[in-house]
Design a protein around this motif. Structure first.
Motif, PDB file in Angstrom:
ATOM      1  N   HIS A  20       0.839  -1.199   0.000  1.00 39.20           N
ATOM      2  CA  HIS A  20       0.000   0.000   0.000  1.00 39.20           C
ATOM      3  C   HIS A  20       0.874   1.250   0.000  1.00 39.20           C
ATOM      4  O   HIS A  20       1.798   1.363   0.802  1.00 39.20           O
ATOM      5  N   LEU A  21       0.543   2.181  -0.880  1.00 35.63           N
ATOM      6  CA  LEU A  21       1.257   3.443  -0.970  1.00 35.63           C
ATOM      7  C   LEU A  21       0.232   4.528  -1.270  1.00 35.63           C
ATOM      8  O   LEU A  21      -0.562   4.399  -2.201  1.00 35.63           O
ATOM      9  N   LEU A  22       0.236   5.564  -0.460  1.00 38.56           N
ATOM     10  CA  LEU A  22      -0.723   6.644  -0.621  1.00 38.56           C
ATOM     11  C   LEU A  22       0.017   7.971  -0.509  1.00 38.56           C
ATOM     12  O   LEU A  22       0.791   8.181   0.430  1.00 38.56           O
ATOM     13  N   LYS A  23      -0.206   8.853  -1.469  1.00 39.45           N
ATOM     14  CA  LYS A  23       0.379  10.200  -1.457  1.00 39.45           C
ATOM     15  C   LYS A  23      -0.729  11.189  -1.732  1.00 39.45           C
ATOM     16  O   LYS A  23      -1.644  10.907  -2.508  1.00 39.45           O
ATOM     17  N   GLY A  24      -0.638  12.360  -1.100  1.00 38.99           N
ATOM     18  CA  GLY A  24      -1.638  13.381  -1.351  1.00 38.99           C
ATOM     19  C   GLY A  24      -1.154  14.761  -0.974  1.00 38.99           C
ATOM     20  O   GLY A  24      -0.242  14.918  -0.155  1.00 38.99           O
ATOM     21  N   LYS A  45       4.494  -1.694   5.245  1.00 38.21           N
ATOM     22  CA  LYS A  45       5.802  -2.337   5.434  1.00 38.21           C
ATOM     23  C   LYS A  45       6.308  -2.926   4.125  1.00 38.21           C
ATOM     24  O   LYS A  45       5.535  -3.214   3.210  1.00 38.21           O
ATOM     25  N   VAL A  46       7.624  -3.064   4.051  1.00 41.15           N
ATOM     26  CA  VAL A  46       8.269  -3.701   2.899  1.00 41.15           C
ATOM     27  C   VAL A  46       9.249  -4.742   3.416  1.00 41.15           C
ATOM     28  O   VAL A  46       9.761  -4.641   4.540  1.00 41.15           O
ATOM     29  N   TYR A  47       9.481  -5.741   2.608  1.00 43.27           N
ATOM     30  CA  TYR A  47      10.477  -6.756   2.948  1.00 43.27           C
ATOM     31  C   TYR A  47      11.790  -6.394   2.285  1.00 43.27           C
ATOM     32  O   TYR A  47      11.822  -5.886   1.166  1.00 43.27           O
ATOM     33  N   ARG A  48      12.887  -6.674   2.989  1.00 46.79           N
ATOM     34  CA  ARG A  48      14.217  -6.299   2.502  1.00 46.79           C
ATOM     35  C   ARG A  48      14.903  -7.415   1.736  1.00 46.79           C
ATOM     36  O   ARG A  48      15.914  -7.187   1.080  1.00 46.79           O
ATOM     37  N   ASN A  49      14.388  -8.641   1.833  1.00 45.97           N
ATOM     38  CA  ASN A  49      15.053  -9.758   1.151  1.00 45.97           C
ATOM     39  C   ASN A  49      14.011 -10.687   0.513  1.00 45.97           C
ATOM     40  O   ASN A  49      12.818 -10.575   0.766  1.00 45.97           O
ATOM     41  N   ARG A  50      14.478 -11.608  -0.311  1.00 43.33           N
ATOM     42  CA  ARG A  50      13.572 -12.459  -1.091  1.00 43.33           C
ATOM     43  C   ARG A  50      12.766 -13.434  -0.250  1.00 43.33           C
ATOM     44  O   ARG A  50      11.658 -13.800  -0.636  1.00 43.33           O
ATOM     45  N   GLY A  58       6.191   0.128   8.101  1.00 39.21           N
ATOM     46  CA  GLY A  58       5.522   1.163   7.336  1.00 39.21           C
ATOM     47  C   GLY A  58       5.660   2.511   8.036  1.00 39.21           C
ATOM     48  O   GLY A  58       6.086   2.596   9.191  1.00 39.21           O
ATOM     49  N   TYR A  59       5.283   3.561   7.337  1.00 33.81           N
ATOM     50  CA  TYR A  59       5.414   4.900   7.913  1.00 33.81           C
ATOM     51  C   TYR A  59       4.427   5.860   7.270  1.00 33.81           C
ATOM     52  O   TYR A  59       3.886   5.593   6.193  1.00 33.81           O
ATOM     53  N   ALA A  60       4.212   6.968   7.935  1.00 37.26           N
ATOM     54  CA  ALA A  60       3.450   8.091   7.394  1.00 37.26           C
ATOM     55  C   ALA A  60       4.227   9.360   7.737  1.00 37.26           C
ATOM     56  O   ALA A  60       4.628   9.543   8.894  1.00 37.26           O
ATOM     57  N   ILE A  61       4.471  10.195   6.733  1.00 40.83           N
ATOM     58  CA  ILE A  61       5.157  11.463   6.971  1.00 40.83           C
ATOM     59  C   ILE A  61       4.383  12.588   6.292  1.00 40.83           C
ATOM     60  O   ILE A  61       3.696  12.377   5.299  1.00 40.83           O
ATOM     61  N   PHE A  62       4.516  13.783   6.852  1.00 41.33           N
ATOM     62  CA  PHE A  62       3.824  14.959   6.333  1.00 41.33           C
ATOM     63  C   PHE A  62       4.816  16.092   6.158  1.00 41.33           C
ATOM     64  O   PHE A  62       5.750  16.240   6.940  1.00 41.33           O
ATOM     65  N   ASP A  63       4.599  16.890   5.122  1.00 39.94           N
ATOM     66  CA  ASP A  63       5.429  18.050   4.819  1.00 39.94           C
ATOM     67  C   ASP A  63       4.533  19.279   4.706  1.00 39.94           C
ATOM     68  O   ASP A  63       3.370  19.165   4.329  1.00 39.94           O
ATOM     69  N   LEU A  64       5.088  20.446   5.018  1.00 35.21           N
ATOM     70  CA  LEU A  64       4.343  21.696   4.936  1.00 35.21           C
ATOM     71  C   LEU A  64       5.159  22.710   4.140  1.00 35.21           C
ATOM     72  O   LEU A  64       6.369  22.824   4.344  1.00 35.21           O
ATOM     73  N   ARG A  65       4.489  23.421   3.239  1.00 33.35           N
ATOM     74  CA  ARG A  65       5.160  24.437   2.418  1.00 33.35           C
ATOM     75  C   ARG A  65       4.294  25.686   2.388  1.00 33.35           C
ATOM     76  O   ARG A  65       3.072  25.606   2.295  1.00 33.35           O
ATOM     77  N   ALA A  66       4.930  26.843   2.455  1.00 33.21           N
ATOM     78  CA  ALA A  66       4.257  28.129   2.287  1.00 33.21           C
ATOM     79  C   ALA A  66       5.049  28.919   1.258  1.00 33.21           C
ATOM     80  O   ALA A  66       6.284  28.898   1.260  1.00 33.21           O
ATOM     81  N   GLU A  67       4.315  29.616   0.382  1.00 34.78           N
ATOM     82  CA  GLU A  67       4.965  30.389  -0.676  1.00 34.78           C
ATOM     83  C   GLU A  67       4.240  31.720  -0.822  1.00 34.78           C
ATOM     84  O   GLU A  67       3.016  31.757  -0.891  1.00 34.78           O
ATOM     85  N   TYR A  68       5.022  32.799  -0.847  1.00 37.40           N
ATOM     86  CA  TYR A  68       4.455  34.142  -0.967  1.00 37.40           C
ATOM     87  C   TYR A  68       4.986  34.796  -2.233  1.00 37.40           C
ATOM     88  O   TYR A  68       6.196  34.933  -2.416  1.00 37.40           O
ATOM     89  N   GLU A  69       4.077  35.176  -3.127  1.00 30.94           N
ATOM     90  CA  GLU A  69       4.434  35.775  -4.412  1.00 30.94           C
ATOM     91  C   GLU A  69       4.695  37.276  -4.262  1.00 30.94           C
ATOM     92  O   GLU A  69       3.901  37.994  -3.663  1.00 30.94           O
ATOM     93  N   LEU A  70       5.794  37.724  -4.847  1.00 27.28           N
ATOM     94  CA  LEU A  70       6.147  39.147  -4.893  1.00 27.28           C
ATOM     95  C   LEU A  70       6.462  39.493  -6.341  1.00 27.28           C
ATOM     96  O   LEU A  70       7.613  39.714  -6.701  1.00 27.28           O
ATOM     97  N   GLY A  71       5.452  39.494  -7.182  1.00 25.34           N
ATOM     98  CA  GLY A  71       5.686  39.715  -8.607  1.00 25.34           C
ATOM     99  C   GLY A  71       6.328  38.496  -9.220  1.00 25.34           C
ATOM    100  O   GLY A  71       5.804  37.396  -9.140  1.00 25.34           O
ATOM    101  N   ARG A  72       7.500  38.687  -9.833  1.00 23.50           N
ATOM    102  CA  ARG A  72       8.212  37.572 -10.473  1.00 23.50           C
ATOM    103  C   ARG A  72       9.016  36.742  -9.479  1.00 23.50           C
ATOM    104  O   ARG A  72       9.550  35.697  -9.831  1.00 23.50           O
ATOM    105  N   VAL A  73       9.108  37.228  -8.251  1.00 24.49           N
ATOM    106  CA  VAL A  73       9.869  36.535  -7.210  1.00 24.49           C
ATOM    107  C   VAL A  73       8.893  35.964  -6.191  1.00 24.49           C
ATOM    108  O   VAL A  73       7.886  36.585  -5.864  1.00 24.49           O
TER     109      VAL A  73
END
Length: 108
Positions: A20-24, A45-50, A58-73
């Motif tokens: 199972h893999l979920l991204k959003g 979870k994943v297995y490391r060998n045959r 298994g794991y769940a991680i979250f990321d946060l991003r903020a972006e502020y527009e200043l014209g072309r920058v």
């Protein structure tokens, strides 16, 4: 996504393949100039060998991003692994802890 990564000959799960893999991403345009994004990833979870005798949790991680527009920058800041979770790549190596990043982006 669901993946049936079973070796037909042995009946074992293929190493390095999560069932199972979920991204959003959740986007929130706070104002005309300010955008925030909350991203998440879950991997079972994943297995490391045959023979499936070594596994990585298994794991769940979250990321946060903020972006502020200043014209072309645009000024942005990111926090990866927001909760500072301990997690491992499929090969068993430790994933990075909470990471901060800031920068500028210029549009031509």
């Amino acid at each position: 996504a669901y993946l049936d990564a079973t070796d037909d000959a042995s009946g074992y799960t293929l190493p390095g393949k999560a069932a199972h893999l979920l991204k959003g991403d959740l986007f929130w345009q706070v104002t005309d100039k300010l955008l925030t994004v909350l991203s998440g990833k879950y991997s079972s979870k994943v297995y490391r060998n045959r023979d499936n005798s070594k596994e990585v949790d298994g794991y769940a991680i979250f990321d946060l991003r903020a972006e502020y527009e200043l014209g072309r920058v645009a000024v942005f800041a990111e926090i990866d692994n927001l909760a500072n979770s301990t997690w491992h790549y499929a090969d068993g190596l430790l994933g990075p802890p909470r990471t901060w990043l800031a920068g500028l982006r210029y549009r031509w």
